[in-house]
Design an enzyme around this catalytic site. Structure first.
Site, PDB file in Angstrom:
ATOM      1  N   LYS A 192      17.590  12.222  19.916  1.00 55.41           N
ATOM      2  CA  LYS A 192      16.791  13.452  19.936  1.00 55.41           C
ATOM      3  C   LYS A 192      17.424  14.462  18.983  1.00 55.41           C
ATOM      4  O   LYS A 192      18.575  14.846  19.151  1.00 55.41           O
ATOM      5  CB  LYS A 192      16.739  14.015  21.356  1.00 55.41           C
ATOM      6  CG  LYS A 192      16.064  15.388  21.467  1.00 55.41           C
ATOM      7  CD  LYS A 192      16.189  15.947  22.882  1.00 55.41           C
ATOM      8  CE  LYS A 192      15.702  17.384  22.968  1.00 55.41           C
ATOM      9  NZ  LYS A 192      15.898  17.965  24.327  1.00 55.41           N
ATOM     10  N   ASP A 197      15.518  24.821  19.940  1.00 54.65           N
ATOM     11  CA  ASP A 197      14.499  24.714  20.982  1.00 54.65           C
ATOM     12  C   ASP A 197      14.255  26.071  21.617  1.00 54.65           C
ATOM     13  O   ASP A 197      15.012  26.513  22.482  1.00 54.65           O
ATOM     14  CB  ASP A 197      14.932  23.708  22.051  1.00 54.65           C
ATOM     15  CG  ASP A 197      13.869  23.518  23.124  1.00 54.65           C
ATOM     16  OD1 ASP A 197      12.712  23.905  22.874  1.00 54.65           O
ATOM     17  OD2 ASP A 197      14.196  22.990  24.198  1.00 54.65           O
ATOM     18  N   LYS A 204      11.689  29.910  26.582  1.00 56.56           N
ATOM     19  CA  LYS A 204      12.933  30.080  27.323  1.00 56.56           C
ATOM     20  C   LYS A 204      13.327  31.555  27.359  1.00 56.56           C
ATOM     21  O   LYS A 204      12.994  32.334  26.451  1.00 56.56           O
ATOM     22  CB  LYS A 204      14.069  29.303  26.640  1.00 56.56           C
ATOM     23  CG  LYS A 204      13.939  27.793  26.653  1.00 56.56           C
ATOM     24  CD  LYS A 204      15.104  27.166  25.898  1.00 56.56           C
ATOM     25  CE  LYS A 204      14.999  25.659  25.839  1.00 56.56           C
ATOM     26  NZ  LYS A 204      15.272  25.031  27.136  1.00 56.56           N
ATOM     27  N   ASP A 215      20.560  21.192  20.843  1.00 58.67           N
ATOM     28  CA  ASP A 215      19.530  20.281  21.333  1.00 58.67           C
ATOM     29  C   ASP A 215      19.307  19.091  20.399  1.00 58.67           C
ATOM     30  O   ASP A 215      18.461  18.248  20.661  1.00 58.67           O
ATOM     31  CB  ASP A 215      18.222  21.027  21.573  1.00 58.67           C
ATOM     32  CG  ASP A 215      17.451  20.482  22.770  1.00 58.67           C
ATOM     33  OD1 ASP A 215      18.064  19.793  23.602  1.00 58.67           O
ATOM     34  OD2 ASP A 215      16.246  20.744  22.872  1.00 58.67           O
ATOM     35  N   ARG A 278      11.311  14.523  25.279  1.00 59.42           N
ATOM     36  CA  ARG A 278      10.727  13.219  25.612  1.00 59.42           C
ATOM     37  C   ARG A 278       9.521  12.900  24.733  1.00 59.42           C
ATOM     38  O   ARG A 278       9.207  11.733  24.510  1.00 59.42           O
ATOM     39  CB  ARG A 278      10.366  13.183  27.093  1.00 59.42           C
ATOM     40  CG  ARG A 278       9.303  14.157  27.523  1.00 59.42           C
ATOM     41  CD  ARG A 278       9.336  14.455  29.015  1.00 59.42           C
ATOM     42  NE  ARG A 278      10.471  15.295  29.375  1.00 59.42           N
ATOM     43  CZ  ARG A 278      10.735  15.710  30.618  1.00 59.42           C
ATOM     44  NH1 ARG A 278       9.935  15.351  31.605  1.00 59.42           N
ATOM     45  NH2 ARG A 278      11.778  16.464  30.860  1.00 59.42           N
TER      46      ARG A 278
END
Length: 425
Positions: A192, A197, A204, A215, A278
């Protein structure tokens, strides 16, 4: 030039005047007094104590420093900022192994600690590819699929997550093949690579966003692991897939309620744009499966649920195959890293239901709800070839938001050694 402090290990208790201290000083030397039951943890904590006292240069001395003890000291001693120096001890083979480990760890740490402005997706992929090319020479070939070209090859997850940024998403496909053109692929690695992010429209809070440069830790970890294995003489074909994107908010960003139709026919409703890892890994796992590799390993800073379950000193591992979990435990133990298996059953594939698609990418509740790390692994399982052995590593121990008793703030590189060992098996 800063004078080096000698650091020695001893089983002797500290003199009474030192009280309960496990690190004492005698002139230009420091002694770590072992004996609390977990020697490697004690050594790593002692290294942090020395750094916190302003020690920047050390020589490890004496007969008691084996490979894992020296590495434990190094993990506590290094910091994100430069200005430290660590000199190993032991025979030539031990020192060579430690130098190889440190080379890989420096590379991973440099990527993970880099500012997000200085590490867009394309640069992450390029730096990873060039580093491995320098190590593997003609055995390494690669290509980078960028922007709209991702859609042409149906890598819809990476494209969707990264399209909100002005800096385009990319997939790195890298082939390490020291055996020849027609050699079978033995292992496929997937990482990943979310270079920043924000959470997207599931935005967030500032405190949760501050360290989201980490990330892409999965991409850095699998790249460093492959590089370390190459340095140590890896003689099998390995393919590497890095799924790289910035998850930002804009008029072009993907939205809650969008449905992605993946290359393997699975449709996914987006119910949380902060469950983006994901979505990109789904592409990477399909590419890894298409390589024909009998063993697939993915690594990702995927869920806060894994951190809540195992803390920051373990990485969570998942596989539907108990033998794969046993192998991962054995390899981690051999290099003194820590992993802990969390549940993964077939029904975890269905724990993120959708009224509009085959599955959702999360549950529409805070943090993804109970069992979030296992549910994420269940989602990923949909994209792995049924015939492949598969290990999913949720990197709960990859990054420290602030300095603690074991680690300085920033990247830890915990997980690199385990994956490198798995590649060599």
């Amino acid at each position: 030039m800063t004078q080096a402090m000698s650091v020695l290990l001893t089983q002797e208790a500290a003199a009474p005047q030192w009280g309960k201290a496990d690190v004492t000083f005698d002139g230009g030397a420091a002694r770590i007094h072992l004996g609390n039951g977990d020697e490697l943890r004690q050594i790593q904590m002692a290294a942090r104590k020395l750094r916190n006292q302003g020690v920047t240069t050390v020589n490890l001395e004496g007969q008691d420093w084996d490979l894992n003890r020296q590495w434990a000291f190094a993990q506590g001693f290094v910091t994100a900022k430069p200005g430290w120096q660590l000199n190993w001890t032991g025979d030539a083979a031990t020192v060579a192994t430690l130098e190889q480990r440190m080379e890989a760890a420096r590379f991973a740490r440099g990527l993970i600690n880099e500012t997000p402005e200085n590490l867009p997706p394309q640069k992450l992929a390029t730096q990873a590819a060039n580093w491995l090319k320098n190590l593997g020479g003609d055995a390494v070939s690669f290509r980078i699929i960028e922007g709209e070209a991702l859609l042409e090859e149906q890598w819809v997850g990476i494209h969707a997550v990264g399209r909100g940024s002005e800096r385009p998403p990319v997939m790195l496909e890298l082939d390490y093949n020291p055996l020849g053109t027609d050699a079978p692929v033995s292992v496929a690695l997937v990482g990943k690579g979310i270079t920043f992010d924000s959470g997207g429209y599931s935005l967030k809070a500032s405190e949760g966003m501050l360290n989201m440069k980490c990330d892409m830790g999965g991409a850095a970890t699998v790249t460093a692991a492959l590089g370390l294995a190459i340095r140590q003489g890896l003689n099998k074909r390995v393919k590497l897939f890095l799924c790289c994107a910035e998850n930002l908010v804009s008029g072009r960003a993907f939205k809650l309620g969008d449905i992605l139709s993946y290359k393997n026919g699975v449709t996914v409703e987006v119910v949380n744009t902060d469950a983006e890892g994901r979505l990109v890994l789904a592409d990477g796992l399909q590419a890894a499966s298409a390589s024909g590799a009998p063993f697939i390993i993915d690594a990702a800073t995927l869920t806060g649920a894994a951190v809540m379950a195992v803390g920051g000193n373990y990485n969570a591992i998942f596989s539907p195959d108990e033998a794969v979990l046993d192998l991962a435990r054995t390899k981690a133990k051999a290099v003194a890293e820590k992993v802990w298996a969390l549940p993964l059953e077939p029904w975890h594939k269905d724990m993120c239901p959708s009224a509009y698609a085959d599955t959702a990418n999360s549950r529409p509740v805070k943090g993804g709800g109970a069992g979030g790390a296992s549910n994420a692994a269940g989602f990923l399982w949909r994209f792995v070839a049924p015939e492949a052995k598969w290990l999913h590593v949720d990197l709960a121990a990859a990054f420290e938001d602030s300095a603690g008793a074991l680690w300085a703030a920033g990247a830890t590189t915990h997980g690199v050694l385990t994956i490198a060992e798995l590649l060599k098996d």
